[in-house]
Scaffold this motif. Structure first.
Motif, PDB file in Angstrom:
ATOM      1  N   LEU A 158      -7.207  -2.642   2.298  1.00 54.78           N
ATOM      2  CA  LEU A 158      -5.872  -2.621   1.702  1.00 54.78           C
ATOM      3  C   LEU A 158      -5.008  -3.798   2.146  1.00 54.78           C
ATOM      4  O   LEU A 158      -4.163  -4.253   1.386  1.00 54.78           O
ATOM      5  CB  LEU A 158      -5.179  -1.295   2.004  1.00 54.78           C
ATOM      6  CG  LEU A 158      -5.867  -0.068   1.383  1.00 54.78           C
ATOM      7  CD1 LEU A 158      -5.138   1.203   1.770  1.00 54.78           C
ATOM      8  CD2 LEU A 158      -5.983  -0.197  -0.123  1.00 54.78           C
ATOM      9  N   LYS A 159      -5.230  -4.288   3.356  1.00 59.43           N
ATOM     10  CA  LYS A 159      -4.491  -5.468   3.805  1.00 59.43           C
ATOM     11  C   LYS A 159      -4.993  -6.731   3.108  1.00 59.43           C
ATOM     12  O   LYS A 159      -4.219  -7.621   2.792  1.00 59.43           O
ATOM     13  CB  LYS A 159      -4.609  -5.643   5.316  1.00 59.43           C
ATOM     14  CG  LYS A 159      -3.734  -4.690   6.093  1.00 59.43           C
ATOM     15  CD  LYS A 159      -3.873  -4.895   7.579  1.00 59.43           C
ATOM     16  CE  LYS A 159      -2.984  -3.918   8.327  1.00 59.43           C
ATOM     17  NZ  LYS A 159      -3.185  -3.998   9.777  1.00 59.43           N
ATOM     18  N   THR A 160      -6.288  -6.799   2.875  1.00 59.26           N
ATOM     19  CA  THR A 160      -6.880  -7.974   2.245  1.00 59.26           C
ATOM     20  C   THR A 160      -6.666  -7.965   0.736  1.00 59.26           C
ATOM     21  O   THR A 160      -6.376  -8.993   0.135  1.00 59.26           O
ATOM     22  CB  THR A 160      -8.390  -8.050   2.553  1.00 59.26           C
ATOM     23  OG1 THR A 160      -8.568  -7.980   3.972  1.00 59.26           O
ATOM     24  CG2 THR A 160      -8.995  -9.341   2.038  1.00 59.26           C
ATOM     25  N   VAL A 180      -4.760   6.220   0.952  1.00 61.74           N
ATOM     26  CA  VAL A 180      -3.530   5.432   0.941  1.00 61.74           C
ATOM     27  C   VAL A 180      -2.466   6.199   1.726  1.00 61.74           C
ATOM     28  O   VAL A 180      -2.106   7.313   1.392  1.00 61.74           O
ATOM     29  CB  VAL A 180      -3.053   5.154  -0.501  1.00 61.74           C
ATOM     30  CG1 VAL A 180      -1.762   4.365  -0.486  1.00 61.74           C
ATOM     31  CG2 VAL A 180      -4.132   4.412  -1.281  1.00 61.74           C
ATOM     32  N   GLY A 181      -2.028   5.588   2.813  1.00 65.15           N
ATOM     33  CA  GLY A 181      -1.025   6.229   3.665  1.00 65.15           C
ATOM     34  C   GLY A 181      -1.604   7.117   4.750  1.00 65.15           C
ATOM     35  O   GLY A 181      -0.870   7.655   5.576  1.00 65.15           O
ATOM     36  N   CYS A 182      -2.903   7.285   4.775  1.00 64.06           N
ATOM     37  CA  CYS A 182      -3.534   8.137   5.787  1.00 64.06           C
ATOM     38  C   CYS A 182      -3.560   7.400   7.134  1.00 64.06           C
ATOM     39  O   CYS A 182      -3.946   6.234   7.198  1.00 64.06           O
ATOM     40  CB  CYS A 182      -4.955   8.483   5.364  1.00 64.06           C
ATOM     41  SG  CYS A 182      -5.856   9.443   6.604  1.00 64.06           S
ATOM     42  N   PRO A 183      -3.156   8.080   8.208  1.00 68.03           N
ATOM     43  CA  PRO A 183      -3.170   7.418   9.516  1.00 68.03           C
ATOM     44  C   PRO A 183      -4.583   7.086  10.010  1.00 68.03           C
ATOM     45  O   PRO A 183      -4.743   6.270  10.903  1.00 68.03           O
ATOM     46  CB  PRO A 183      -2.485   8.422  10.439  1.00 68.03           C
ATOM     47  CG  PRO A 183      -2.521   9.720   9.732  1.00 68.03           C
ATOM     48  CD  PRO A 183      -2.610   9.421   8.274  1.00 68.03           C
ATOM     49  N   MET A 184      -5.594   7.679   9.414  1.00 64.78           N
ATOM     50  CA  MET A 184      -6.975   7.401   9.828  1.00 64.78           C
ATOM     51  C   MET A 184      -7.566   6.173   9.134  1.00 64.78           C
ATOM     52  O   MET A 184      -8.690   5.777   9.432  1.00 64.78           O
ATOM     53  CB  MET A 184      -7.864   8.622   9.536  1.00 64.78           C
ATOM     54  CG  MET A 184      -7.494   9.847  10.366  1.00 64.78           C
ATOM     55  SD  MET A 184      -7.576   9.535  12.142  1.00 64.78           S
ATOM     56  CE  MET A 184      -9.336   9.342  12.356  1.00 64.78           C
ATOM     57  N   SER A 185      -6.810   5.557   8.234  1.00 65.21           N
ATOM     58  CA  SER A 185      -7.331   4.411   7.478  1.00 65.21           C
ATOM     59  C   SER A 185      -7.722   3.242   8.386  1.00 65.21           C
ATOM     60  O   SER A 185      -8.518   2.401   7.995  1.00 65.21           O
ATOM     61  CB  SER A 185      -6.332   3.953   6.420  1.00 65.21           C
ATOM     62  OG  SER A 185      -5.174   3.421   7.018  1.00 65.21           O
ATOM     63  N   ARG A 186      -7.175   3.213   9.598  1.00 63.82           N
ATOM     64  CA  ARG A 186      -7.550   2.147  10.551  1.00 63.82           C
ATOM     65  C   ARG A 186      -8.929   2.387  11.139  1.00 63.82           C
ATOM     66  O   ARG A 186      -9.534   1.482  11.709  1.00 63.82           O
ATOM     67  CB  ARG A 186      -6.542   2.060  11.687  1.00 63.82           C
ATOM     68  CG  ARG A 186      -5.167   1.642  11.240  1.00 63.82           C
ATOM     69  CD  ARG A 186      -4.204   1.512  12.390  1.00 63.82           C
ATOM     70  NE  ARG A 186      -4.218   2.725  13.209  1.00 63.82           N
ATOM     71  CZ  ARG A 186      -3.853   2.772  14.477  1.00 63.82           C
ATOM     72  NH1 ARG A 186      -3.434   1.691  15.084  1.00 63.82           N
ATOM     73  NH2 ARG A 186      -3.878   3.896  15.145  1.00 63.82           N
ATOM     74  N   PHE A 187      -9.427   3.606  11.005  1.00 64.75           N
ATOM     75  CA  PHE A 187     -10.689   3.977  11.638  1.00 64.75           C
ATOM     76  C   PHE A 187     -11.810   4.266  10.649  1.00 64.75           C
ATOM     77  O   PHE A 187     -12.981   4.111  10.984  1.00 64.75           O
ATOM     78  CB  PHE A 187     -10.482   5.208  12.523  1.00 64.75           C
ATOM     79  CG  PHE A 187      -9.355   5.048  13.498  1.00 64.75           C
ATOM     80  CD1 PHE A 187      -9.491   4.241  14.621  1.00 64.75           C
ATOM     81  CD2 PHE A 187      -8.135   5.659  13.281  1.00 64.75           C
ATOM     82  CE1 PHE A 187      -8.447   4.069  15.514  1.00 64.75           C
ATOM     83  CE2 PHE A 187      -7.080   5.510  14.173  1.00 64.75           C
ATOM     84  CZ  PHE A 187      -7.237   4.699  15.288  1.00 64.75           C
ATOM     85  N   CYS A 188     -11.475   4.718   9.446  1.00 64.30           N
ATOM     86  CA  CYS A 188     -12.482   5.098   8.449  1.00 64.30           C
ATOM     87  C   CYS A 188     -13.033   3.873   7.729  1.00 64.30           C
ATOM     88  O   CYS A 188     -12.274   3.030   7.249  1.00 64.30           O
ATOM     89  CB  CYS A 188     -11.881   6.038   7.406  1.00 64.30           C
ATOM     90  SG  CYS A 188     -11.582   7.685   8.001  1.00 64.30           S
ATOM     91  N   THR A 189     -14.340   3.839   7.621  1.00 60.29           N
ATOM     92  CA  THR A 189     -14.975   2.783   6.837  1.00 60.29           C
ATOM     93  C   THR A 189     -15.048   3.234   5.381  1.00 60.29           C
ATOM     94  O   THR A 189     -14.843   4.416   5.071  1.00 60.29           O
ATOM     95  CB  THR A 189     -16.402   2.498   7.336  1.00 60.29           C
ATOM     96  OG1 THR A 189     -17.200   3.672   7.122  1.00 60.29           O
ATOM     97  CG2 THR A 189     -16.427   2.096   8.792  1.00 60.29           C
TER      98      THR A 189
END
Length: 73
Positions: free
Chosen positions: A14-16, A32-41
């Motif tokens: 999402l950043k790219t 989208v908006g999930c706090p786990m998005s930094r960890f989930c592939t």
């Protein structure tokens, strides 16, 4: 898909490619908006939401190819 890898984190995608948000919403994920998005592939997303990886990548390729290649910080 050559640009994005299944091991990418959702946050990285999402950043790219911010316009990939549309794909995740259309596929009815809660990414989208999930706090786990930094960890989930992306692989995790497919497993959790019962989406074939090929289907996710087909949607991503479709949306990403409709935009010019841009560089996001």
């Amino acid at each position: 898909m050559d640009i994005v890898d299944a091991k990418w984190k959702v946050d990285q995608l999402l950043k790219t490619y911010p316009h990939a948000t549309k794909v995740l919403i259309e596929l009815r994920t809660f990414c989208v908006g999930c706090p786990m998005s930094r960890f989930c592939t992306l692989e995790d997303v497919c497993r959790f939401h019962h989406i074939p990886l090929e289907e996710l990548f087909a949607h991503l390729e479709s949306i990403l190819s409709s935009f010019e290649e841009r560089s996001y910080p």
